[in-house]
Every structure is written in C-alpha cells, then in structure tokens.
Design a protein around this motif. Structure first.
Motif: not given
Length: 373
Positions: A1-6
């Motif tokens: 999971m990417g940081k932007l998604g978080d």
C-alpha cells in the motif's frame, strides 16, 4: 500500500464531505481508485511456483493514470517506443508553451474544452512557423506532452514539445535547422496568444465571454521557451516520468499524519531540494486539481511523429545512419518490476489468474454467503 493511498483513505471522506458539490466525477473516480489501490478491494493476482506448485496472492493496483504507484512499466515502455524513433545526428529542441496567470483559472474550470484547445493551438502555431523556409522550411517531428502543475503542485497548465532539429520539405528533402535555434520564440508567443483567443472565440464563445479583456493584453506574460536538448533521449526521459502520473511521486512524500503532510520538491531555477508542509485538505486540493477529464489525451504526436508517418521516420533513420556512418540510437532498457519469487524454491513465480475480492474468498473457502452449517 502506497503513502498516497494511505492519505486518501485517511482524509478522503472528510474532503468529500466538505467539497463534494464542487468536485467533478473524474476527481471522485480518481479518489476512489487510489483509495482501493493495492488493497483487497482492488482484487488479487494469483502467482504459481513452477517447481513446487505453491501459490501466492498479491493485491492489484488501481491502474489509474494519476496514481504514482501504478504505470511505471507503461512509462518505461513509452520511453522505449519514443527513443526507437530518434533520428541519428539530429539535435532535438524542447519548446514549452505557457499561458498568462489570468487565464489559468478559466482553464481549471473548463479543462476538457480549454486544455484541448491549448494543445491544438500551440501545435498548429509551432508547425506553421516551422514550415516557413526562413526558419526550418518543412514538416518536423513533434511530440507534445501536457503538464498542469508547478513543482509545488500549483495549477500551471503548459505544453512541452519535443521537436526534431530539421524537417522534410515539399520535395522530400531533409532541411536541418540551426543546432542552437529552431524558431523565434517572441514571434511564436505573439502568434500563439492571438490564435488562442481567436480559436476560443470561434469554438467556445460562451467561455470567451467569461474572460476579462485584460487576459489578452500584450503586457501580460505569455512565455514560449525553446532550447536544444541534444539527441532528445534525456528530454524524453524527463517527460516519461509524468506520462502516467501527475507531479507527485511516492518518494516525494516524506511524512504524513492527521495534521500535516511533508513533501519534497526541487526549487525551480536552482534545482535545489526543498520541503513543504501542507495541511491534508490543501494537499488533496493540489493533487486533485490536476486530474484530467476522462479519455483526454495528454500525449499527442504531430508531423513526422504522427502514427501515419512511421514508415517515413524509419526510412529517415536508415538514410541518416548510413550517411553519417553511425549506428541507430540505442533503445533504453525497460526495467520491469522484480519478479515474485517462491519463498520455498527461490525461483520466479508465474502469473496464473486474477481474482476479485469475492472470487478470492470463494477460492480460499471462506465466502460468507450461503446457508449456515
């Protein structure tokens, strides 16, 4: 999971609660896609070991063209495709068209109409001046890539053109331009401004009526910049980064929490690394304002780079290579993602099948549907 998604999963619902009535359907779809990216909701891919037969699931990406976690392989393949058309011994030029600050908010409010008109007018202006025998004297190869951001994520629509330093004239003879000069940028800027106003008046008179006459005043800056970029490969490498994403990469997000998001960028001019701290709602606003309308083509090819001229450009490549006694330009290697290896056999696993979230539950025998046991 990417940081932007978080960040989207943490703050997206609050952003929609506040600004849902002002958001486009494309922005809402992009938010939903990035929130699901590399999560169970996006589905899974099953990989199988060819030796022991063991299986392994990975979460799928969203595939949205604005997501920095997706599209790396597609960008590498795009770069390969463009570099395969480079002409040996030809100096390429990077020409950039910008608009005045007063016009930007109108483009942001009507992106489908005005961004398309921006690209059409800029390309036709560049091709017309290039056809003048005083400058280039023929049809060059032109690739256009639309950007809508500054390095800090503010809205700043502009079009980058990679142009061959030469052109084919009406007789099919190659005419080389000066290695340090393509066309006069001051004349290009004036013609572009006048044509854009006239094209908007002709195609979208209702939008022109919303603009103040001061938008088109000569005192306002309409910068057109041109510079030689050598063989063209480095310019294509720069543009390839943003063909399948916007201004922000996952690595640029240094830290994020409930109150602040720290982002790294490079200062324009000095190119020195800098950081900025943004409140979550402002971060999402800056990102979402760069979401393009659905099916909008941000990369376009003109002249000798048009798909109908593939045979012509290949013949030119061969003729120039023979005349110069050199090899064709090298095609950069496409760096594919690291293969998934079997934890037991340590060999690369093979892709078998894609599953939705419910299909995977059924496959694993834990589907919640059905009568009680």
């Amino acid at each position: 999971m990417g940081k932007l998604g978080d960040i989207f999963r943490t703050h997206g619902s609050e952003y929609r609660r506040r600004f849902d009535d002002r958001m486009s359907s494309d922005q809402l779809k992009t938010m939903h896609a990035i929130e699901m990216c590399h999560t169970p909701e996006a589905g899974s891919a099953l990989w199988r070991c060819p030796d022991c037969g063991g299986g392994h699931f990975t979460y799928q990406g969203c595939g949205n063209r604005h997501c920095p976690s997706c599209g790396r392989t597609s960008a590498a393949k795009w770069l390969q495709k463009q570099c395969a058309l480079l002409l040996p011994g030809v100096t390429y030029h990077l020409v950039t068209f910008t608009v005045s600050e007063q016009l930007r908010r109108h483009i942001r409010s009507h992106p489908r109409e005005l961004l398309d008109q921006l690209m059409r007018t800029a390309s036709s202006t560049l091709l017309d001046l290039s056809s003048n025998p005083k400058w280039v004297g023929g049809v060059p190869g032109v690739t256009a890539v639309l950007h809508t951001w500054t390095r800090q994520g503010e809205y700043h629509p502009h079009v980058h053109f990679i142009v061959t330093g030469g052109a084919l004239d009406e007789k099919g003879i190659w005419c080389s331009s000066h290695p340090k000069f393509l066309v006069p940028v001051h004349a290009l800027s004036k013609v572009f401004r006048t044509r854009l106003r006239d094209d908007i008046k002709e195609n979208y008179p209702e939008l022109l009526a919303l603009m103040k006459p001061s938008v088109w005043q000569w005192k306002k800056k309409w910068v057109v910049h041109s510079k030689p970029v050598g063989s063209g490969e480095h310019a294509y490498r720069y543009l390839a980064r943003y063909v399948y994403q916007v201004f922000l990469s996952e690595r640029a997000i240094l830290q994020h929490d409930d109150k602040c998001i720290t982002v790294r960028y490079r200062e324009s001019g000095s190119n020195k690394p800098r950081t900025m701290r943004l409140e979550p709602m402002e971060f999402l606003r800056r990102f979402l304002q760069h979401v393009l309308p659905s099916r909008f083509c941000k990369v376009r090819h003109y002249g000798l780079h048009h798909s109908s001229k593939r045979k012509t450009i290949k013949l030119l490549q061969a003729a120039m290579s023979i005349a110069a006694g050199c090899d064709l330009p090298e095609i950069p290697e496409c760096k594919l993602p690291e293969p998934i290896t079997c934890p037991k056999c340590k060999v690369a696993m093979k892709f078998e099948k894609r599953y939705t979230k419910r299909q995977r539950l059924r496959f694993e025998g834990c589907d919640p549907r059905g009568p009680p046991s």
